[in-house]
Write a protein that holds these residues in place. Structure first.
Motif, PDB file in Angstrom:
ATOM      1  N   SER A 164     -31.044   5.791 -40.725  1.00  0.00           N
ATOM      2  CA  SER A 164     -29.969   6.937 -40.653  1.00  0.00           C
ATOM      3  C   SER A 164     -28.518   6.081 -40.354  1.00  0.00           C
ATOM      4  O   SER A 164     -28.428   5.479 -39.344  1.00  0.00           O
ATOM      5  CB  SER A 164     -30.079   7.898 -39.482  1.00  0.00           C
ATOM      6  OG  SER A 164     -31.272   8.497 -39.880  1.00  0.00           O
ATOM      7  N   LEU A 165     -27.670   6.149 -41.100  1.00  0.00           N
ATOM      8  CA  LEU A 165     -26.340   5.615 -40.986  1.00  0.00           C
ATOM      9  C   LEU A 165     -25.312   6.592 -41.593  1.00  0.00           C
ATOM     10  O   LEU A 165     -25.379   6.981 -42.543  1.00  0.00           O
ATOM     11  CB  LEU A 165     -26.255   4.272 -41.701  1.00  0.00           C
ATOM     12  CG  LEU A 165     -24.961   3.479 -41.783  1.00  0.00           C
ATOM     13  CD1 LEU A 165     -24.337   3.017 -40.265  1.00  0.00           C
ATOM     14  CD2 LEU A 165     -25.041   2.207 -42.784  1.00  0.00           C
ATOM     15  N   ASN A 230     -31.067  10.867 -41.677  1.00  0.00           N
ATOM     16  CA  ASN A 230     -31.037  12.132 -41.039  1.00  0.00           C
ATOM     17  C   ASN A 230     -30.001  12.460 -40.009  1.00  0.00           C
ATOM     18  O   ASN A 230     -29.999  12.319 -38.797  1.00  0.00           O
ATOM     19  CB  ASN A 230     -32.382  12.153 -40.097  1.00  0.00           C
ATOM     20  CG  ASN A 230     -33.498  12.655 -40.892  1.00  0.00           C
ATOM     21  OD1 ASN A 230     -33.632  12.340 -42.132  1.00  0.00           O
ATOM     22  ND2 ASN A 230     -34.640  13.041 -40.090  1.00  0.00           N
ATOM     23  N   ILE A 231     -28.611  11.993 -40.307  1.00  0.00           N
ATOM     24  CA  ILE A 231     -27.436  12.019 -39.723  1.00  0.00           C
ATOM     25  C   ILE A 231     -26.459  13.106 -40.241  1.00  0.00           C
ATOM     26  O   ILE A 231     -26.122  12.785 -41.542  1.00  0.00           O
ATOM     27  CB  ILE A 231     -26.858  10.805 -39.101  1.00  0.00           C
ATOM     28  CG1 ILE A 231     -27.812  10.141 -37.922  1.00  0.00           C
ATOM     29  CG2 ILE A 231     -25.414  10.814 -38.441  1.00  0.00           C
ATOM     30  CD1 ILE A 231     -27.452   8.972 -37.580  1.00  0.00           C
ATOM     31  N   GLY A 232     -25.919  14.014 -39.820  1.00  0.00           N
ATOM     32  CA  GLY A 232     -24.722  14.765 -40.406  1.00  0.00           C
ATOM     33  C   GLY A 232     -23.519  14.849 -39.358  1.00  0.00           C
ATOM     34  O   GLY A 232     -23.687  14.786 -38.057  1.00  0.00           O
ATOM     35  N   VAL A 233     -22.253  14.200 -39.746  1.00  0.00           N
ATOM     36  CA  VAL A 233     -21.101  14.398 -38.957  1.00  0.00           C
ATOM     37  C   VAL A 233     -20.310  15.023 -39.780  1.00  0.00           C
ATOM     38  O   VAL A 233     -19.694  14.898 -40.694  1.00  0.00           O
ATOM     39  CB  VAL A 233     -20.803  12.855 -38.913  1.00  0.00           C
ATOM     40  CG1 VAL A 233     -19.510  12.551 -37.828  1.00  0.00           C
ATOM     41  CG2 VAL A 233     -21.964  11.827 -38.547  1.00  0.00           C
ATOM     42  N   ILE A 244     -22.067  15.784 -34.281  1.00  0.00           N
ATOM     43  CA  ILE A 244     -23.131  14.969 -35.121  1.00  0.00           C
ATOM     44  C   ILE A 244     -24.418  15.895 -34.746  1.00  0.00           C
ATOM     45  O   ILE A 244     -24.898  16.367 -33.738  1.00  0.00           O
ATOM     46  CB  ILE A 244     -23.631  13.640 -34.099  1.00  0.00           C
ATOM     47  CG1 ILE A 244     -22.473  12.706 -34.184  1.00  0.00           C
ATOM     48  CG2 ILE A 244     -24.990  13.162 -34.574  1.00  0.00           C
ATOM     49  CD1 ILE A 244     -22.201  11.576 -33.249  1.00  0.00           C
ATOM     50  N   ILE A 245     -25.167  16.137 -36.190  1.00  0.00           N
ATOM     51  CA  ILE A 245     -26.250  16.859 -36.226  1.00  0.00           C
ATOM     52  C   ILE A 245     -27.470  15.837 -36.616  1.00  0.00           C
ATOM     53  O   ILE A 245     -27.378  15.217 -37.550  1.00  0.00           O
ATOM     54  CB  ILE A 245     -26.127  17.790 -37.259  1.00  0.00           C
ATOM     55  CG1 ILE A 245     -24.800  18.570 -37.080  1.00  0.00           C
ATOM     56  CG2 ILE A 245     -27.422  18.972 -37.574  1.00  0.00           C
ATOM     57  CD1 ILE A 245     -24.894  19.505 -35.972  1.00  0.00           C
ATOM     58  N   PHE A 553     -18.770   7.729 -49.305  1.00  0.00           N
ATOM     59  CA  PHE A 553     -19.223   6.399 -48.918  1.00  0.00           C
ATOM     60  C   PHE A 553     -19.137   6.163 -47.271  1.00  0.00           C
ATOM     61  O   PHE A 553     -19.306   5.115 -46.705  1.00  0.00           O
ATOM     62  CB  PHE A 553     -18.250   5.170 -49.409  1.00  0.00           C
ATOM     63  CG  PHE A 553     -18.279   5.449 -50.919  1.00  0.00           C
ATOM     64  CD1 PHE A 553     -17.270   5.345 -51.792  1.00  0.00           C
ATOM     65  CD2 PHE A 553     -19.576   5.377 -51.544  1.00  0.00           C
ATOM     66  CE1 PHE A 553     -17.316   5.131 -53.245  1.00  0.00           C
ATOM     67  CE2 PHE A 553     -19.686   5.414 -53.014  1.00  0.00           C
ATOM     68  CZ  PHE A 553     -18.608   5.187 -53.587  1.00  0.00           C
ATOM     69  N   LEU A 554     -18.824   7.294 -46.434  1.00  0.00           N
ATOM     70  CA  LEU A 554     -18.824   7.315 -45.180  1.00  0.00           C
ATOM     71  C   LEU A 554     -20.320   7.948 -44.995  1.00  0.00           C
ATOM     72  O   LEU A 554     -20.842   7.635 -43.715  1.00  0.00           O
ATOM     73  CB  LEU A 554     -18.006   8.086 -44.518  1.00  0.00           C
ATOM     74  CG  LEU A 554     -16.389   8.049 -44.803  1.00  0.00           C
ATOM     75  CD1 LEU A 554     -15.609   9.028 -44.065  1.00  0.00           C
ATOM     76  CD2 LEU A 554     -16.355   6.487 -44.149  1.00  0.00           C
ATOM     77  N   ARG A 555     -21.061   8.333 -45.707  1.00  0.00           N
ATOM     78  CA  ARG A 555     -22.678   8.977 -45.731  1.00  0.00           C
ATOM     79  C   ARG A 555     -22.817   9.855 -44.623  1.00  0.00           C
ATOM     80  O   ARG A 555     -23.720   9.883 -43.820  1.00  0.00           O
ATOM     81  CB  ARG A 555     -23.383   7.838 -45.499  1.00  0.00           C
ATOM     82  CG  ARG A 555     -23.184   6.444 -46.368  1.00  0.00           C
ATOM     83  CD  ARG A 555     -23.232   6.891 -47.996  1.00  0.00           C
ATOM     84  NE  ARG A 555     -23.033   5.742 -48.775  1.00  0.00           N
ATOM     85  CZ  ARG A 555     -22.944   5.611 -49.965  1.00  0.00           C
ATOM     86  NH1 ARG A 555     -23.290   6.958 -50.736  1.00  0.00           N
ATOM     87  NH2 ARG A 555     -22.928   4.635 -50.655  1.00  0.00           N
ATOM     88  N   THR A 556     -21.831  10.899 -44.221  1.00  0.00           N
ATOM     89  CA  THR A 556     -21.685  11.805 -43.276  1.00  0.00           C
ATOM     90  C   THR A 556     -22.506  13.099 -43.754  1.00  0.00           C
ATOM     91  O   THR A 556     -22.824  13.899 -42.970  1.00  0.00           O
ATOM     92  CB  THR A 556     -20.556  12.139 -42.759  1.00  0.00           C
ATOM     93  OG1 THR A 556     -19.818  12.584 -43.966  1.00  0.00           O
ATOM     94  CG2 THR A 556     -19.653  10.925 -42.348  1.00  0.00           C
TER      95      THR A 556
END
Length: 718
Positions: A164-165, A230-233, A244-245, A553-556
């Motif tokens: 997760s990034l 598994n990260i949402g921002v 951060i989720i 490309f921030l992968r949020t």
């Protein structure tokens, strides 16, 4: 996403795609009016050795002009990090993961594989693009444009693999009040067991942000390992800062503020656990199939089921155009009386939640109850990665039918790609049966979504992979908005001659313009043939809704723009020129100096993350004290619209923050028009300003309209 993520946003400005060729429908022949455009192999086998390639995993490629020469590069990592020229595929630089260009590639080893998508962004606010990667062994690297580590990197925040990034400015954009530092933070999570320290945040210099890691011993709540991206921002509560989720390998979802403090849930959950009647954090309220079981606080296992979120990235989007983001997550629903394994798992099913963890309801869209078990989402065909690599449910919010309300797409290990409308059903020919198409067990990647022919209906593009071994190969598949097959293209054979080799696309494709023409390309990272690119003739006018893994490309996981434009100068405007039409006007200023500023104007773009509406904008530039400044008119979409000229149903900001004289001159005439349109023209004293095409996000008002660039020299009567 942030207005100063300059490097990433040149890449985002490339995210568009054109129409692919209609073919036979999945169920029956279908005649479409779309032009026939055949994807053409551009290059393949890049980032490989002479006779073999490193195994590619779930990382989505990125595209950016790293060195500022106006030519985009493609960046991808299976284990090592490979940068190739977009137009030709020729190598630019490569490094072993965990190392930089100061180390000899041939005498060093990779620290591990790369699972999360490649991040490209201006992390430290210096006006140049960095590359961020995360790997097995718990390593995170931040590279400059040449492949050298930035000061303070690499770091090993965990001893175990990182899958997760995400990168974002957690404390908000820089303001005159001092909030924010204009830099981006790096959020990672570990893919290993343990009740504590699953998530952490690193500053641009590699130090750990105050308040992290989380969850720490003694904190309330439940978490475990994060085994996918598994990260949402995103700013889910409108406070100007990002939250951060974090779903993990339990039936709970954690949610944090930028300082690591946990986010409270709706008061309806106060009695779900002891002490009763007290506020509860997200991580304290378990998720179940039935909302009533959530409120009770426990399930009667065997009859009441719940999801596990081990492989569940959250996505964040304004589903219905209300301006309020929602959290979308797909859980692996299982019978807890049997267990969370192949025998007890039932189906991947979607949940939509509000910022306070309550279930989303809006008009006829009532997600208090989720889509039913036994419906179109089915049991896994296999959960054994020795048979076939894991099918993962990365949620993609995108408006397929053009009605202004997004649908929710995700791939599943039932061998299908699903698309749920907000009535909780799958329309048309959805779900798309990937296994049926292949004639053998196959899974689909996270899709990307684009309106290829600009007819108001989106197309869906994804990769597939087959069972392991046997020199089997997956496909690139294009479906229409109703789930009918438009195109299927076999991937290259594995570069290795091994009889047990196979090839597929596990990670999301990327849609980008990687060469000098106006058309777009499709770029994928493959299991056994490295990076592969396809030309898409005739695609210059397409509109992208979700153009790469995790949306940007921030992968949020935050909603990405339908289109982005490079910020570039145009023919100078003249007195009387129409310079904008919009519902309302705000402003944002970015200042840079010298050559760096020239490069930003020539190459960068700014991206808005939310709902498309109609707008026309302009940018101005002028020199002052050896600085190149641009100012952009922001169009803030009024999703309630208006009843007639000058009538509004909500309050909108119509002023400038510290406007310069040229801005005052340029916006001195702002007549009101019907249908929430304002227009303005340049006064004679502002005639030297140049027009430019941009997208611009905002934390405080995160919904913006789609740019429709004003025709140059179009005149308004004086």
């Amino acid at each position: 996403m942030k207005n100063y993520v300059l490097g990433a946003l040149f890449a985002c400005s490339l995210l568009c795609i054109g129409a692919l060729a209609p073919s036979a429908s999945q169920a029956s022949p279908t005649t479409l009016s779309s032009p026939v455009i055949n994807p053409t192999p551009k290059w393949q086998g890049k980032g490989c050795f002479t006779s073999w390639c490193q195994t590619g995993w779930y990382a989505s490629p990125a595209v950016a002009d790293l060195n500022g020469d106006g030519q985009p590069e493609v960046i991808w990592s299976p284990y090592s990090i490979f940068v190739v020229d977009g137009a030709t595929g020729s190598p630019v630089w490569s490094v072993r993961s965990g190392h930089d260009r100061s180390a000899n590639y041939n005498t060093t080893s990779d620290v591990g594989r790369t699972w999360p998508g490649i991040v490209v962004a201006d992390i430290d606010g210096d006006g140049t693009t960095e590359v961020v990667t995360a790997h097995s062994g718990g390593w995170v690297g931040v590279y400059d444009a040449s492949g050298a580590f930035k000061p303070g990197w690499p770091k090993q925040p965990f001893p175990n693999e990182i899958r997760s990034l995400a990168v974002d400015d957690l404390d908000g954009p820089s303001t005159s009040s001092g909030q924010g530092d204009g830099k981006l933070e790096i959020v990672v999570a570990r893919a290993s067991g343990g009740s504590y320290d699953q998530w952490t945040v690193l500053e641009p210099d590699g130090t750990t942000r105050a308040g992290w890691p989380r969850l720490t011993s003694g904190q309330p709540g439940y978490g475990w390992g994060a085994y996918n991206q598994n990260i949402g921002v995103a700013d889910i509560d409108g406070d100007g800062k990002a939250e951060i989720i974090g779903p993990s390998d339990v039936h709970y979802i954690s949610a944090f503020n930028d300082d690591g403090s946990q986010i409270l849930t709706n008061a309806r959950y106060n009695n779900t656990s002891t002490p009763k009647g007290t506020p509860k954090f997200w991580s304290q309220v378990g998720v179940h199939v039935d909302d009533a079981v959530d409120l009770r606080g426990y399930a009667n296992c065997g009859t009441e089921h719940r999801p596990n979120f081990a492989n569940s990235p959250p996505s964040i989007a304004d589903i219905d155009g209300s301006g309020v983001p929602k959290i979308l997550v797909v859980g692996n629903v299982y019978n807890c009386g049997i267990g969370n394994d192949a025998s007890g798992d039932l189906a991947y099913l979607p949940f939509i939640l509000n910022a306070d963890r309550s279930r989303w309801v809006s008009g006829s869209s009532d997600w208090t109850a989720i889509p039913p078990l036994g419906g179109t989402s089915g049991k896994a065909l296999s959960e054994d990665y020795d048979v076939i690599q894991s099918g993962l449910p990365n949620p993609v919010p995108a408006d397929l039918d053009g009605n202004g309300v997004k649908e929710l797409l995700f791939a599943s290990n039932d061998g299908k790609l699903h698309a749920y409308w907000m009535d909780k059903t799958e329309h048309g020919s959805w779900p798309f049966n990937v296994t049926k198409l292949a004639g053998d067990m196959s899974f689909a990647s996270e899709p990307v979504v684009a309106d290829l022919d600009n007819d108001g209906h989106a197309e869906v593009i994804f990769g597939t992979w087959p069972r392991n071994g046997g020199r089997r190969v997956g496909k690139i598949v294009v479906a229409d908005w109703q789930g009918n097959l438009l195109q299927q293209i076999a991937l290259p054979a594995p570069l290795s001659t091994d009889a047990n080799a196979w090839n597929g696309v596990l990670g999301a494709p990327t849609l980008a313009n990687i060469d000098a023409d106006a058309d777009l390309e499709l770029v994928v990272g493959t299991v056994s043939s490295g990076i592969v690119a396809y030309d898409l003739p005739g695609s210059a006018g397409a509109r992208v809704l979700w153009g790469t893994g995790r949306g940007s490309f921030l992968r949020t996981g935050a909603q990405s723009p339908p289109t982005a434009f490079t910020l570039s100068a145009h023919t100078p405007t003249q007195p009387g020129d129409l310079v904008f039409q919009a519902c309302s006007i705000g402003s944002y200023r970015h200042t840079a100096s010298g050559a760096a500023a020239e490069r930003q104007l020539a190459q960068r773009s700014f991206v808005r993350p939310w709902q498309p509406e109609r707008i026309q904008r302009h940018a101005q530039r002028e020199r002052r004290h050896n600085q190149l400044e641009w100012r952009a008119a922001i169009g803030q979409a009024d999703h309630n619209h208006v009843s007639g000229p000058g009538q509004r149903r909500d309050q909108q900001h119509n002023g400038f923050d510290q406007p310069g004289p040229a801005e005052r001159r340029a916006y001195s005439h702002i007549p009101q028009h019907a249908d929430c349109e304002r227009s303005g023209r340049l006064a004679a004293s502002a005639a030297t300003l140049d027009l430019a095409e941009i997208h611009l996000p905002s934390r405080k008002n995160p919904w913006y309209a789609l740019v429709s660039f004003v025709e140059q020299n179009k005149r308004i009567p004086e």
